[in-house]
Design a protein around this motif. Structure first.
Motif, short mmCIF file in Angstrom:
data_model
loop_
_atom_site.label_atom_id
_atom_site.label_comp_id
_atom_site.label_asym_id
_atom_site.label_seq_id
_atom_site.Cartn_x
_atom_site.Cartn_y
_atom_site.Cartn_z
N GLU A 84 -6.35 3.95 6.43
CA GLU A 84 -5.73 3.48 5.52
C GLU A 84 -6.29 1.76 5.19
O GLU A 84 -6.52 1.30 4.33
N GLN A 85 -6.50 1.19 6.37
CA GLN A 85 -7.06 -0.05 6.22
C GLN A 85 -8.51 -0.06 5.85
O GLN A 85 -8.92 -0.91 5.05
N GLN B 250 6.56 6.00 4.30
CA GLN B 250 5.15 5.37 4.60
C GLN B 250 4.61 5.76 5.85
O GLN B 250 3.26 5.96 5.93
N GLY C 196 -1.53 -2.17 9.06
CA GLY C 196 -2.33 -1.16 9.92
C GLY C 196 -1.91 -0.96 11.19
O GLY C 196 -2.75 -0.42 12.16
N GLU D 222 -3.46 5.04 9.98
CA GLU D 222 -3.20 3.61 9.77
C GLU D 222 -4.83 3.29 9.49
O GLU D 222 -4.99 2.31 8.65
N ASP D 223 -5.82 3.44 10.56
CA ASP D 223 -7.00 2.96 10.66
C ASP D 223 -7.71 3.30 9.15
O ASP D 223 -8.29 2.52 8.69
N SER E 124 0.84 -1.33 0.07
CA SER E 124 0.15 0.19 0.03
C SER E 124 0.78 1.09 0.03
O SER E 124 1.79 1.41 0.69
N LYS E 125 0.46 1.92 -0.83
CA LYS E 125 1.40 3.21 -1.11
C LYS E 125 0.21 4.40 -1.10
O LYS E 125 -0.33 4.50 -2.12
N MET F 178 1.91 -1.53 6.97
CA MET F 178 1.10 -1.68 5.93
C MET F 178 -0.28 -2.73 6.44
O MET F 178 -1.35 -2.64 5.86
N HIS G 207 -1.53 11.67 3.40
CA HIS G 207 -1.32 10.99 4.43
C HIS G 207 -2.79 10.74 5.02
O HIS G 207 -3.85 11.61 4.98
#
Lengths: 193, 1253
Positions: free
Chosen positions: A28-29, B100, B69, A25-26, A17-18, B67, A22
């Motif tokens: 992003e998931q 990242q 999470g 993380e949550d 995943s790129k 990645m 920004h």
């Protein structure tokens, strides 16, 4: 601009995943999950464009994806990118991976995310297409790998040996999940040199 | 040593590396989270070790976990450590991790600045590359500011690999640090022509991204891109450029005309679908920009549509999708050409691919007409029934509504049909768009008066069958329509057939399960219905039954948990009880009850409130009450909160105010309110206003011609309307024919054949019943503007920067330096600074030229932002006139400095654009120029006129050869002649220019735009040097921008006699302080040969450079001009003596200065003060300032009323600041300078200037 590049498998497990913007993380998931849901329910013979999800982008953004064997390659782009161009770029990306890993399969991506990232970094930078010429990309990647090896020198040898030994007793590691249908329809690849 | 390393690596070879981690996770599928948490603990341990290899390994694993999470921001510092490793392997791991998980609020980022800078300048290109890649992902405004200069240097790196990355990353830098755009832009532009295709492509990429958001600033690059487009073979680059043109054409229709041909060629020639597609897209954009009055482009449209049809028919779904997408763009301007492909598009509606169906739906929007609306909607309704996924069905629903309601229900001929459609849509399961249907129902019922009867009947049925809508839990969204139904039934209850039944439906106990806001509407409208029933027959059985029902059922709502429902219900319950009471006393009450709900509500346009202009004198930002004083800060407040004592002041106040006082205040307030037009008064007149408003009541409401039975049993089927409609139309047509025949008979000789009603045309279809669509109300003095506010958070807003404007002194990228009071020095330093920023010092003098462009640009763009940026020149509107003229000295000064500085290409391009565009095959040359001129002339602001005048002039004379060749590259031979003619003209002008000192005035007359209120008198700095019967010499002296010790003397020689003058030699006697610069090798007393000869009556200009030691005093140099006068028969040797006068003014250079820098300069205290008073000056203040600017090379820093601050700088860097004040013919000038002698002399000279006039 490319907003995000995602690779996940048929079950939605992220392989790369790129995000060029920004998110925490949550989110992003969540984006990965949502994208997977959008993409996975589509048939094989439908078009490769999708009007973005809820989380990422807006009306200006599109998901452009390709499905190779077990993997989905998804690019989230805005209207400044050519749709067909990005499709070609995905193809170039996959072919480059194929060259660099010699018959790439999902496992390569699983165990060597860092390498995939490095290859991707030679193609797309900060959300903008940097290089589309496969030979150029491979040349730069190789040169950097060579540097890495020379830095490791003798010190790297034992580590490599150990890693080889570790990999030896891996009966469950099938190397045949090949990205077979690489000759998926490429409407205009030859024009992109 | 080596052994140690090997040992170290053996130690860690059993550490878990990334592969081990992945493997481990795969082996612990059941308890992945637990496994990972132990891994994270291990990683934490590893990070604590000193060995960088171990750390790097740990960071590598963290990147993987990120990645998945997991938040890894806690390791940010370790990531920085790994980034700063000297080994490439680790560095790369570090940068990857950073890219990242770092973002703007990561605080360790500020630690990375120096590391990144080091990496950027690393001799290893891959170190630099990795740093650039990483930085592109996490660049912050601080990093961008600190590193912009370093990255800009990398743009000229020897390795294309680095150049390419550096160019790309500049876009990110611009986004974060918009100030860098202007200083970096020239170099970015250079990269468009980089020999390496990768770098070129990157530069195109960046400029396209920039231009996409602010296209107007990049219009001047069009010729360059055009060249690239016709020369490049890289499809990526071509696609980007073509996309960029698509964004530029709307701004410059002439560009579009120029593009059509090459694009059409590409469309025909290319084999790459992606390129073809983009070409078609851009051609469409061009056609849209040209949409009016270009009949000969129908071929292009045809070509596009044809190509798109091929795409849509392709078996490749991608192409189909894109074809439809592009088609929808054509649709907006050329609906006709798309409509002919209706079959294809309807076919796409059946496609199995949802994306394609959605695109096809978009197209339908533009394809409907009065004729086919019903048919298309019928088809869509079929799809609605078939559709599986709710998203697609919802999309269909919204599209149906969109299509029908577009442009004020333009295509609906039968509203009964539409209402039926809406009612049918309510039967959709699980739709989210209940509110959409509801608002349509309301809108139609309110705005189409003729339909109300029908609508009410339908809504009553809907209310009656409410259980169908609410029965299922899934159908929550749809119950919104009940809101509309209840309101319509209540509001237009006079149309109800059976109000009792509806009233009963509204008061069913089940209603209590509906959402609160709907219940509230139910209750309120039940009251309206009750009023209607009451009116229909007071004392009748119905009304008593209604009364009982109300009293019986309303208590249910009184108990509602919803406040609104409860309040309304109890209110109405009491009302009904009261009515009952009155009725028992035999009081006729119906009329009064109905009056409660009398009056009509008109629709108000959604933007109405926004459009009410703010009345003059009303400051919305002003405080209504005194703002809380600052001193009552937080320190005091907490005490009050925590202290147990009650605040003393609060209580007594209440008791102090006595009744009288209160009454008085109330009276005063009422008075105030009465006078306040914005206070809504309690008088009942407001409703009347609506009723009396013309256009609402006076619209004749035509009786409905009932071709359709009103009473449709159960829910209506819209289909039957389609059939009926067909019949009706046929009947209509038949009627018409009859009428026409009659007419024809009456008028025996019809003028030409009347078109027989062959294929039914749009106009032939008459609506089923006349419909007056009540327009939405707007405030009387609403502003017509329809601007949609841009997103204020858009980062691209900051990048809306005029790139044609020359770089100002203060604009440079921050260079790493020791902290010094930079700002103070800025005007002095800028000479050096500029050199470091712009690559070629040559360009510098071109700055001034470009300065002139500014006014023009501004006229065109009128953007406020830009105005602000030019603050140093145009402080406020009052000064605009001055601003325009102020450029005059620049024009002159630049003329003289031309020797040192040939015109730069940047300016050339701007003026070039017009020229380049005018070369379009269509004879738009004159037209284009005319429009510009017309635009300028049409502008009533004098600024426009004065701005345009000096502008248009330099454009032409400045076209020197360098530029000529440049532009000719893009040129077709055809235009050469034209050009030559122009050139000739230019040359002529060039000559005249110096002689007629009033160049500005003259030029403006030529342009025919001069309409100033107070034109400035013509001014010139050329003064007579010497004159005899043969020759006349006038001269002007300017400081040299390039060299602090040089001044340039421009001398115009004019031949006054009938003879030929040749062999002119110019010589001066050097003094200790000042010397004439002679070519190397010549003696100190040799004269300089004037490089031309003068035929009779001709004048020409020569420039001589003098070197100065000290510039604080004016000086005079004696000189001689020797020449040969040649007649036909004889030739004589003649000479003319002169005295060259170097004033102190001539050492000053017009230098713009920002007001803040100016203020700092004054505060610095290094300057000596002096002042002078001028009496009896009667000229207007702006003339005065213009004179000072013009004759003494000053620039206005700021002007406030009759007071202005001005600035200039000497060639040796002395600052000269003036404060000019005027009152009653007296002008006082306070001046400051770091060199008192110079200042004294300059002031003397100023005084002299004004004593002369």
């Amino acid at each position: 601009m490319i907003k995000a590049i995602l690779i996940f498998n048929n079950h939605g497990k992220p392989r790369l995943s790129k995000f060029y913007e920004h998110y925490n993380e949550d989110i992003e998931q969540q984006i990965i999950r949502e994208t997977f849901h959008l993409v996975s329910k589509r048939d094989e013979n439908v078009c490769n464009f999708l009007e973005g999800g809820m989380l990422i982008g807006g009306s200006d953004y599109k998901l452009i994806y390709r499905h190779y064997a077990t993997l989905y390659f998804v690019f989230c782009v805005d209207s400044s990118e050519s749709e067909l161009g990005i499709l070609d770029l995905i193809q170039v990306f996959v072919e480059t991976l194929d060259k660099c890993f010699e018959n790439v399969c999902e496992l390569d991506l699983i165990f060597h995310v860092d390498k995939v990232h490095n290859i991707l970094a030679e193609m797309v930078m900060g959300g903008m297409v940097l290089e589309t010429n496969m030979n150029e990309i491979i040349m730069q990647v190789d040169a950097q790998n060579k540097m890495e090896k020379s830095e490791a020198g003798i010190a790297g040898a034992p580590a490599r040996a150990v890693s080889a030994v570790k990999n030896m007793n891996l009966p469950e590691m099938p190397r045949n999940i090949n990205i077979g249908d690489i000759s998926i329809k490429v409407p205009n690849l030859p024009s992109f040199k | 040593m080596a052994l140690k390393i090997v040992k170290g690596s053996i130690d860690r070879m059993f550490d878990k590396n990334l592969q081990d981690l992945v493997r481990g996770i795969r082996n612990h599928k059941e308890e992945e989270a637990k496994y990972i948490s132990t891994c994270i603990d291990e990683i934490k341990q590893e990070l604590k070790q000193d060995n960088i290899a171990v750390k790097a390994n740990a960071v590598c694993k963290l990147t993987y976990l990120q990645m998945l999470g997991y938040d890894v921001s806690w390791a940010a510092f370790n990531i920085v450590e790994v980034m700063s490793s000297s080994k490439f392997t680790y560095k790369r791991i570090g940068y990857l991790a950073a890219s990242q998980c770092f973002h703007e609020s990561t605080d360790v980022i500020m630690l990375t600045t120096n590391q990144i800078r080091k990496d950027l300048s690393s001799p290893n290109q891959y170190d630099t590359g990795v740093a650039l890649t990483g930085l592109s992902c996490f660049v912050t405004p601080d990093l961008a500011r600190d590193l912009a200069n370093d990255i800009m240097t990398l743009m000229s790196h020897t390795k294309p690999y680095i150049r390419k990355k550096a160019v790309l990353i500049m876009y990110k830098v611009f986004l974060k640090y918009p100030e860098s755009l202007r200083p970096a832009f020239p170099r970015l532009k250079e990269k468009l022509e980089d020999p390496d295709p990768g770098v070129q492509s990157a530069a195109v990429n960046v400029i396209c991204e920039l231009a996409r958001r602010n296209p107007k600033n990049y219009l001047s690059l069009a010729p360059l891109f055009f060249k690239l487009m016709t020369s490049s073979t890289n499809n990526w680059v071509l696609i980007k450029i073509i996309k960029l043109f698509g964004a530029l054409t709307p701004l410059e229709p002439r560009l579009g005309k120029k593009l059509i041909e090459p694009l059409t060629n590409l469309i025909h020639s290319t084999s790459a679908m992606s390129l073809l597609y983009e070409c078609v897209n851009t051609v469409i954009a061009v056609l849209i920009s040209l949409s009016s009055g270009m009949p000969n482009h129908s071929a292009s449209i045809q070509l596009c549509v044809q190509k798109l049809r091929i795409l849509i028919e392709d078996s490749d779904q991608n192409l189909k999708y894109l074809g439809l997408l592009a088609m929808s763009k054509i649709l907006k301007t050329h609906p006709k050409s798309v409509q002919s492909h209706k079959d294809l598009i309807l076919q796409c509606l059946d496609d199995k691919d949802e994306s394609i169906r959605l695109r096809a739906l978009d197209l339908l929007y533009g394809m409907v007409s009065k004729k086919n609306l019903m048919e298309i909607v019928k088809k869509l309704m079929l799809h609605v029934d078939k559709a599986e996924g709710t998203t697609y069905r919802d999309e269909l629903l919204t599209k149906i509504i969109d299509i029908c309601s577009q442009s004020n229900y333009q295509y609906i001929t039968n509203f009964e049909w539409y209402i039926s459609i809406l009612v049918e849509l309510t039967r959709l399961e699980g739709t989210r768009h209940g509110h959409l249907i509801a608002s349509q129902m309301l809108d139609v019922a309110i705005r189409v008066k003729a339909i109300r009867g029908f609508a009410v009947a339908q809504m009553a049925t809907l209310l009656d069958n409410a259980h169908l809508l609410t029965g299922n839990v899934q159908r929550k969204g749809i119950c919104e329509v009940l809101y509309a139904a209840a309101w319509i039934c209540g509001e237009f209850s006079e149309h109800l057939e059976n109000p009792m039944q509806t009233l009963e439906a509204m008061l069913r106990p089940k209603v209590a399960t509906l959402p609160g806001h709907i219940q509230a509407v139910y209750v309120q409208n039940a009251a309206k219905l009750f009023a209607t029933v009451l009116k229909s027959g007071e004392g009748s059985a119905d009304s008593t039954a209604a009364q009982e029902m109300m009293i019986e059922r309303l208590p249910l709502f009184v108990q509602s948990a919803n406040l609104e429902v409860q309040e309304r219900a109890s209110c109405i319950l009491q009302l009904v009880k009261y009515i009952q009471k009155l009725q028992q006393k035999d009081v006729e009450i119906a009329e009064e009850v109905i009056a409660l709900f009398a009056g009509e509500l008109n629709p108000v346009a959604p933007k109405a409130q926004k459009k009410v202009p703010v009345p003059e004198g009303l400051d919305l930002d002003a405080w209504i009450n005194e703002p809380p004083s600052e001193s009552e800060s937080e320190d005091e407040q907490p005490k009050a909160i925590f202290s147990k004592e009650e605040p003393k002041h609060s209580r007594p106040r209440h008791t102090e105010v006595d009744e009288k006082e209160l009454a008085k205040r109330r009276e005063a307030r009422k008075q105030e309110q009465a006078n306040n037009p914005f206070y809504i008064k309690a008088s009942p007149s407001s409703q009347k206003v609506y009723q009396e408003a013309p256009g609402v009541e006076h619209i004749p409401v035509v009786q409905i011609d009932l071709t359709v039975p009103l009473k449709v049993p159960g829910l209506p089927m819209s289909d039957q309307y389609v059939k009926l409609e067909e019949e009706r139309r046929q009947k209509d047509r038949a009627d018409k024919k009859k009428k026409e025949k009659k007419k024809r008979k009456e008028k025996r000789s019809g003028r030409g054949k009347k078109h027989d009603s062959g294929p039914e045309s749009e106009e032939d279809i008459t609506p089923a019943h006349m419909v007056d669509i009540v327009t939405e109300e707007m405030p009387e003095n609403a502003l017509p503007s329809d601007d949609d506010d841009k997103d204020p958070n858009d980062p691209h807003k900051a990048l809306d920067i005029d790139l044609d404007k020359p770089l100002a002194d203060s604009e440079k990228l921050p260079v790493r330096s020791h902290r010094a009071a930079e700002v103070l020095k800025s005007p002095a330093e800028d000479g050096d600074a500029e050199r470091s920023v712009s690559q070629e010092p040559k360009k510098k003098s071109s700055k001034e030229k470009k300065e002139k462009k500014k006014d023009k640009d501004r006229d065109r763009k009128k953007s406020k932002e830009e105005k602000k940026k030019k603050k140093h020149k145009h402080e406020d509107k009052g000064e605009d006139l001055l601003g325009g003229q102020e450029d005059e000295p620049v024009v002159q000064s630049e003329e003289t400095s031309e020797v040192a500085a040939p015109p730069s290409s940047t300016t050339a391009e701007v003026s070039d654009l017009d020229f380049w565009l005018s070369n379009a095959p269509v004879p738009s040359n004159t037209q284009g120029a005319a429009t510009v001129a017309a635009a300028a002339a049409a502008d009533p602001v004098p600024e426009a006129a004065s701005g345009a005048a000096p502008d248009s002039e330099p454009e032409e004379p400045k076209d020197t050869e360098a530029e000529e060749t440049k532009s000719s590259k893009h040129k077709k031979k055809k235009q050469k002649k034209e050009k030559e003619e122009k050139e000739k003209k230019k040359k002529k002008k060039h000559h005249h220019h110096h002689r007629h000192s009033d160049a500005g005035g003259e030029e403006s007359v030529q342009n025919g735009t001069v309409e100033e209120e107070e034109p400035l008198p013509p001014m010139s700095n050329y003064c007579l040097l010497a004159e005899n019967s043969y020759i006349k010499m006038v001269n002007d002296i300017q400081g040299n921008l390039q060299d602090g010790s040089q001044v340039v003397v421009s001398v115009i020689f004019e031949n006054k006699c009938e003879s030929f003058l040749k062999s002119m030699e110019f010589n001066v006697l050097d003094s200790l302080n000042s010397k004439l610069q002679r070519p190397e090798g010549s003696g100190a007393h040799d004269g300089l040969t004037v490089p031309f000869q003068l035929p009779p009556g001709v004048s020409n200009e020569a420039r001589f450079v003098f070197t100065m030691q000290s510039i604080v005093m004016p000086q005079k140099l004696k000189g001689t001009l020797t020449f040969i006068v040649k007649n036909e028969d004889s030739s004589t040797h003649e000479k003319l003596d002169f005295k060259l006068h170097f004033t102190c003014t001539s050492y000053l250079i017009t230098t713009p200065c920002y007001s803040d820098a100016f203020a700092k300069l004054l505060e610095s205290g290094d300057l000596k003060c002096s002042s002078v008073k001028l009496e009896g000056i009667s000229m207007p203040f702006h003339h005065l300032l213009a004179r000072i600017c013009f004759h003494h090379h000053f620039s206005v820093v700021e002007r406030i009323d009759s007071c202005a601050s001005m600035y200039s700088r000497s060639i040796q860097g002395h600052h000269v600041c003036l404060l000019v004040k005027t009152s009653d013919q007296t002008v006082s000038i306070d001046a400051k300078c770091d060199e008192p002698t110079l200042l004294g002399n300059v002031l003397d000279e100023i005084k002299q200037t004004f004593s002369q006039c």
